[in-house]
Scaffold this active site. Structure first.
Site, mmCIF file in Angstrom:
data_model
loop_
_atom_site.group_PDB
_atom_site.id
_atom_site.type_symbol
_atom_site.label_atom_id
_atom_site.label_comp_id
_atom_site.label_asym_id
_atom_site.label_seq_id
_atom_site.Cartn_x
_atom_site.Cartn_y
_atom_site.Cartn_z
ATOM 1 N N ASP A 241 0.794 -1.411 0.019
ATOM 2 C CA ASP A 241 -0.079 -0.187 0.107
ATOM 3 C C ASP A 241 0.918 1.404 -0.062
ATOM 4 O O ASP A 241 1.669 1.522 1.057
ATOM 5 C CB ASP A 241 -0.807 0.123 1.335
ATOM 6 C CG ASP A 241 -1.957 -1.092 1.173
ATOM 7 O OD1 ASP A 241 -2.639 -1.001 0.084
ATOM 8 O OD2 ASP A 241 -2.241 -1.712 2.029
ATOM 9 N N GLY B 293 -6.488 4.484 4.071
ATOM 10 C CA GLY B 293 -5.410 5.312 4.829
ATOM 11 C C GLY B 293 -4.852 4.576 6.060
ATOM 12 O O GLY B 293 -3.770 5.078 6.107
ATOM 13 N N PHE B 294 -5.626 3.816 6.538
ATOM 14 C CA PHE B 294 -4.769 3.262 7.814
ATOM 15 C C PHE B 294 -5.371 1.636 7.957
ATOM 16 O O PHE B 294 -6.231 1.397 7.345
ATOM 17 C CB PHE B 294 -5.464 3.797 8.972
ATOM 18 C CG PHE B 294 -5.382 5.284 9.026
ATOM 19 C CD1 PHE B 294 -4.275 5.961 9.568
ATOM 20 C CD2 PHE B 294 -6.486 6.181 8.706
ATOM 21 C CE1 PHE B 294 -4.139 7.527 9.507
ATOM 22 C CE2 PHE B 294 -6.129 7.400 8.598
ATOM 23 C CZ PHE B 294 -5.109 8.103 9.081
ATOM 24 N N GLY C 49 -6.094 -1.740 10.114
ATOM 25 C CA GLY C 49 -6.558 -2.229 11.342
ATOM 26 C C GLY C 49 -8.168 -1.591 11.500
ATOM 27 O O GLY C 49 -8.463 -1.577 12.624
ATOM 28 N N ASP D 115 -9.951 -5.786 -0.061
ATOM 29 C CA ASP D 115 -8.805 -4.818 0.581
ATOM 30 C C ASP D 115 -9.306 -4.115 1.824
ATOM 31 O O ASP D 115 -10.055 -3.220 1.663
ATOM 32 C CB ASP D 115 -8.108 -3.996 -0.423
ATOM 33 C CG ASP D 115 -6.875 -3.614 0.362
ATOM 34 O OD1 ASP D 115 -6.455 -3.970 1.452
ATOM 35 O OD2 ASP D 115 -6.232 -2.682 -0.349
ATOM 36 N N GLY E 27 -9.979 -4.949 6.461
ATOM 37 C CA GLY E 27 -10.563 -5.571 7.377
ATOM 38 C C GLY E 27 -10.971 -7.088 7.213
ATOM 39 O O GLY E 27 -11.681 -7.679 7.854
ATOM 40 N N GLY F 140 -3.817 -7.723 6.403
ATOM 41 C CA GLY F 140 -2.709 -6.855 6.872
ATOM 42 C C GLY F 140 -2.752 -7.187 8.518
ATOM 43 O O GLY F 140 -1.961 -8.164 8.730
ATOM 44 N N SER F 141 -3.051 -6.243 9.105
ATOM 45 C CA SER F 141 -3.018 -6.303 10.617
ATOM 46 C C SER F 141 -3.513 -7.639 11.253
ATOM 47 O O SER F 141 -2.901 -8.127 12.012
ATOM 48 C CB SER F 141 -4.071 -5.254 11.183
ATOM 49 O OG SER F 141 -3.641 -3.944 10.718
HETATM 50 ZN ZN ZN Z 1 -4.329 -2.179 -0.442
#
Ligand code: ZN
Length: 210
Positions: A27, A134-135, A137, A167, A169, A189-190
């Site tokens: 990202d 943007g973030f 988690g 993409d 959650g 991700g998280s």
């Molecule tokens: Zn992404």
């Protein structure tokens, strides 16, 4: 990779190399298109050198046209731009394809699937943002399931070869349902990097959907 520990980037990359993950998802944020800055070409250089799986690069930046060649040189296999960031999306997609890499288009939660009607036959991947970008988690937006169904119908109607990526959650709670609805690629991700055993978490996700 946004959720990985940049202080141990090489170890994090090795973990993914040796896991059941299929791709690296990267990202890139500019602090303009999204309210956060992630990283740019120096981190991509490390990924290019150390990653042994395809690099799926998600540009969350304004004026992505200015960086397409750079990210192609940096080893992107898939290069995804945001529909909302491209005034001339068709031209941008052609530019990506001319560099012999796969072209993806991402849409934010508020952007309807119908906006892809004239581009879906030109692209290899649609990335549905299931959180506001943007973030890392953030929690998953439930309306995503409906968007997958709508996109699936559009792809079938148009005979497009585009695959569907989700993409934001993604967890072991929604992975199976997302794939059942028609998702081809899940970005986690998280949920992976903040877990006690990331390799095992990737295996769990992979087993749920394969
Ligand atoms: Zn992404």
């Amino acid at each position: 990779m946004l959720a990985s520990d940049f202080g141990n980037l090489k170890d994090e990359i090795s973990m993914v190399n040796n896991s059941k993950a299929d791709w690296f998802h990267i990202d890139v944020m500019d602090g303009v298109f999204v309210p956060n800055i992630s990283f740019g070409t120096p981190i991509m250089n490390v990924l290019k050198k150390c990653a042994k799986k395809p690099l799926d690069v998600h540009l969350m930046i304004v004026n992505p046209d200015n960086y397409i060649e750079k990210f192609a040189e940096l080893g992107s296999s898939v290069l995804t731009v945001h529909a909302e960031a491209c005034t001339h999306l068709h031209r941008t997609v052609q530019k990506i394809k001319s560099l012999k890499i796969k072209a993806g288009v991402a849409i934010n939660p508020h952007t309807p699937i119908s906006s892809l009607e004239s581009i879906v036959n030109e692209i290899d991947l649609v990335c549905i943002m299931s959180v506001n970008p943007g973030f890392g988690g953030q929690s998953f937006i439930e309306n995503t399931y409906q968007k997958i169904e709508d996109l699936k119908s559009l792809i079938d109607k148009k005979n497009s070869k585009a695959i569907i990526e989700i993409d934001g959650g993604v967890t072991s709670k929604n992975a199976k349902k997302l794939v059942d609805k028609g998702a081809d690629v899940l970005v986690a991700g998280s949920f992976v990097f903040k877990s006690d055993n990331p390799t095992e978490t990737i295996s769990t996700l992979s087993n749920l959907i394969n």
